[in-house]
Design an enzyme around this catalytic site. Structure first.
Site, mmCIF file in Angstrom:
data_model
loop_
_atom_site.group_PDB
_atom_site.id
_atom_site.type_symbol
_atom_site.label_atom_id
_atom_site.label_comp_id
_atom_site.label_asym_id
_atom_site.label_seq_id
_atom_site.Cartn_x
_atom_site.Cartn_y
_atom_site.Cartn_z
ATOM 1 N N ARG A 86 0.835 -1.206 0.000
ATOM 2 C CA ARG A 86 0.000 0.000 0.000
ATOM 3 C C ARG A 86 0.864 1.247 0.000
ATOM 4 N NH1 ARG A 86 -4.561 2.548 2.894
ATOM 5 N NH2 ARG A 86 -4.525 4.626 1.986
ATOM 6 N N ARG A 95 -6.585 0.057 -3.412
ATOM 7 C CA ARG A 95 -5.458 -0.274 -2.531
ATOM 8 C C ARG A 95 -5.456 -1.754 -2.172
ATOM 9 N NH1 ARG A 95 -8.713 3.645 1.241
ATOM 10 N NH2 ARG A 95 -9.535 4.080 -0.793
ATOM 11 N N ASP A 98 -5.900 -1.598 3.447
ATOM 12 C CA ASP A 98 -6.188 -0.392 4.208
ATOM 13 C C ASP A 98 -6.455 -0.812 5.641
ATOM 14 O OD1 ASP A 98 -6.714 2.220 4.677
ATOM 15 O OD2 ASP A 98 -8.722 2.231 3.801
ATOM 16 N N ASP A 100 -7.412 0.821 9.310
ATOM 17 C CA ASP A 100 -7.779 2.044 10.033
ATOM 18 C C ASP A 100 -7.981 1.733 11.499
ATOM 19 O OD1 ASP A 100 -7.770 3.840 7.920
ATOM 20 O OD2 ASP A 100 -9.818 3.326 7.325
ATOM 21 N N GLY A 194 -46.785 -10.532 6.744
ATOM 22 C CA GLY A 194 -46.291 -11.657 5.941
ATOM 23 C C GLY A 194 -45.234 -11.192 4.946
ATOM 24 N N SER A 351 -53.325 -9.372 1.955
ATOM 25 C CA SER A 351 -53.689 -7.985 1.655
ATOM 26 C C SER A 351 -55.201 -7.847 1.600
ATOM 27 C CB SER A 351 -53.086 -7.561 0.323
ATOM 28 O OG SER A 351 -51.696 -7.763 0.362
#
Ligand code: PAF
Length: 465
Positions: A86, A95, A98, A100, A194, A351
């Protein structure tokens, strides 16, 4: 010696991504003063920002314990990044690795080289999702939410509401190109518990979930039924957003079938798909053409979405068989049938229940009760289809319902007529009208959960009152 816990985010979108992430993990484990406690699974996401055309990221998170201080740990992370090639040059460029530093004990550090907690972590689903696997209950300093709640909320925020199949198709293509799995729940709207259960299931099994809301005129053989079918797109979309749906779309017949409609706006008959043998009998007999209409729209929806998996409720048992046959013919997607969701009374969620008055709702309870009686007889050893059908009809007689059928079929392999001889597996299916509202229900005999609430399990007419 003081020990601190720290959370690290890992990402890679260049070269052999998994090899880089695994290599970083090994390098962390070998770093003096560092013990890796937990790691998340690797999750793939589309790149956020940076130059166009870069590939998807593989992300993960690691929880470790360390005797190093935060700056010394950061230096170790940068050493490992450098080892994997990197170079910190162009911001957000592709990259190999990475790393962090997200959290370091409960320290808040803000200097030019290091800001902890990581300043953008609370906005990044691709950071929070893996972190939620290893540190779900950690409360984030900025928003005050737990990691898991914030990750869910961010996923919800991303829901897109798209007006037509063309824009939906473009959205789905991007998801698939990013290497994500896509779960699909086709609906006609008027969503209830549902449908939401289908979406939740799809959200658990896929990276993204998309839902279609389209009241498909091709599958209605009664124009009055089509006209009064409940419609509320924005209300539906709000519910979907709350259960982790990523995109909802609607459309018109012309939008789904451009250049395939005649002058009256109807679909050219040659474009209608034959639903096949699972459409013969029961629903197919009572609703001629219904399943061809279902197969035609579902086929087109699959073309639009290209889902990894598609989710259908078992309440529409025969439809599920038709869709499975269709998916087999098309060689995909994978079809997942999900258990029927019932109201506490036992009434299957639909419905159309919204159209029932009190009397209709009370009469509708006889359907699950009839299925419950067949289920009890099956569990007691009854294996004859006709005998099981008779038991159901006895329950339904005098219910006030206009019965269309009370039928038993083998649960493996569809047959238009009731199979003769002792059954090895069976599904009981009922259809009836409560006033003008058509209701259907079914139950695979001997399966759990039972279609009847415990209080109604004895049958008889009093429980409906
Ligand atoms: O089950 C339904 O709601 C519909 O038949 C479907 C599958 C969405 C096709 O219009």
């Amino acid at each position: 010696m003081t020990r601190a816990t720290a959370a690290i985010a890992l990402g890679s979108n260049l070269g052999d991504r998994e090899k880089s992430l695994r290599g970083a993990l090994v390098a962390l484990e070998r770093t003096p003063g560092v013990v890796v406690l937990r790691r998340s699974s690797w999750l793939e996401t589309a790149p956020v920002g940076g130059p166009p055309g870069q590939g998807p990221f593989l992300n993960g998170a690691v929880l470790l314990e360390t005797t190093l201080d935060a700056r010394a740990l950061l230096a170790e992370l940068q050493r490992i990044e450098a080892k994997f090639g990197r170079e910190r040059t162009v911001r957000d460029a592709p990259r190999t690795l990475d790393l962090d530093l997200l959290l370091f004990a409960d320290e808040a550090i803000d200097d030019p080289e290091l800001v902890v907690p990581h300043p953008r972590m609370e906005e990044r689903v691709f950071v929070l999702e893996p972190l939620a696997e290893i540190l779900p209950d950690h409360v984030l300093a900025g928003c005050g939410e737990t990691v898991v709640a914030r990750a869910r909320a961010l996923k919800r925020e991303r829901m897109s509401r798209l007006p037509d199949p063309a824009s939906a198709s473009a959205w789905c293509r991007d998801v698939i190109a990013a290497g994500e799995t896509l779960g699909f729940v086709p609906t006609m709207g008027a969503l209830h518990a549902g449908h939401l259960a289908l979406v939740e299931c799809a959200a658990r099994e896929n990276d993204r979930v998309c839902v279609s809301v389209f009241v498909n005129p091709l599958q209605f053989n009664d124009p009055r039924d089509l006209e009064r079918y409940p419609r509320d797109f924005e209300g539906d979309a709000d519910q979907l957003e709350a259960v982790g749906c990523s995109m909802v779309f609607s459309g018109t017949l012309a939008g789904f079938f451009p250049d395939e409609l005649d002058a009256t706006g109807a679909l050219i008959p040659e474009r209608l798909i034959d639903a096949g043998p699972a459409a013969i009998g029961l629903e197919g007999a009572h609703r001629p053409g219904h399943f061809d209409g279902v197969a035609t729209i579902v086929d087109r929806l699959f073309d639009v979405v290209q889902p990894t998996r598609a989710y259908f409720g078992q309440k529409d048992y025969q439809q599920l068989q038709v869709v499975r046959d269709l998916a087999r013919r098309r060689a995909g997607p994978e079809i997942i049938g999900c258990v029927t969701v019932r109201e506490d009374s036992g009434l299957a969620r639909s419905s159309r229940n919204a159209l029932l008055d009190d009397a209709g709702r009370a009469a509708g309870l006889f359907l699950s009760r009839a299925l419950g009686v067949a289920d009890a007889a099956w569990r007691a050893g009854e294996r004859d289809a006709r005998a099981l059908e008779t038991l159901m009809r006895e329950v339904l007689d005098g219910s006030g319902l206009e019965l269309e059928y009370a039928a038993v079929r083998a649960a493996r392999g569809w047959s238009a007529e009731a199979p003769g001889g002792p059954l090895e597996s069976a599904v009981a299916l009922v259809a009836a009208r409560a006033a003008s509202v058509r209701l259907i229900d079914n139950h695979v005999l001997g399966s759990d959960p039972s279609p009847q609430p415990a209080a109604a399990a004895t049958g008889g007419s009093s429980a409906a009152s």
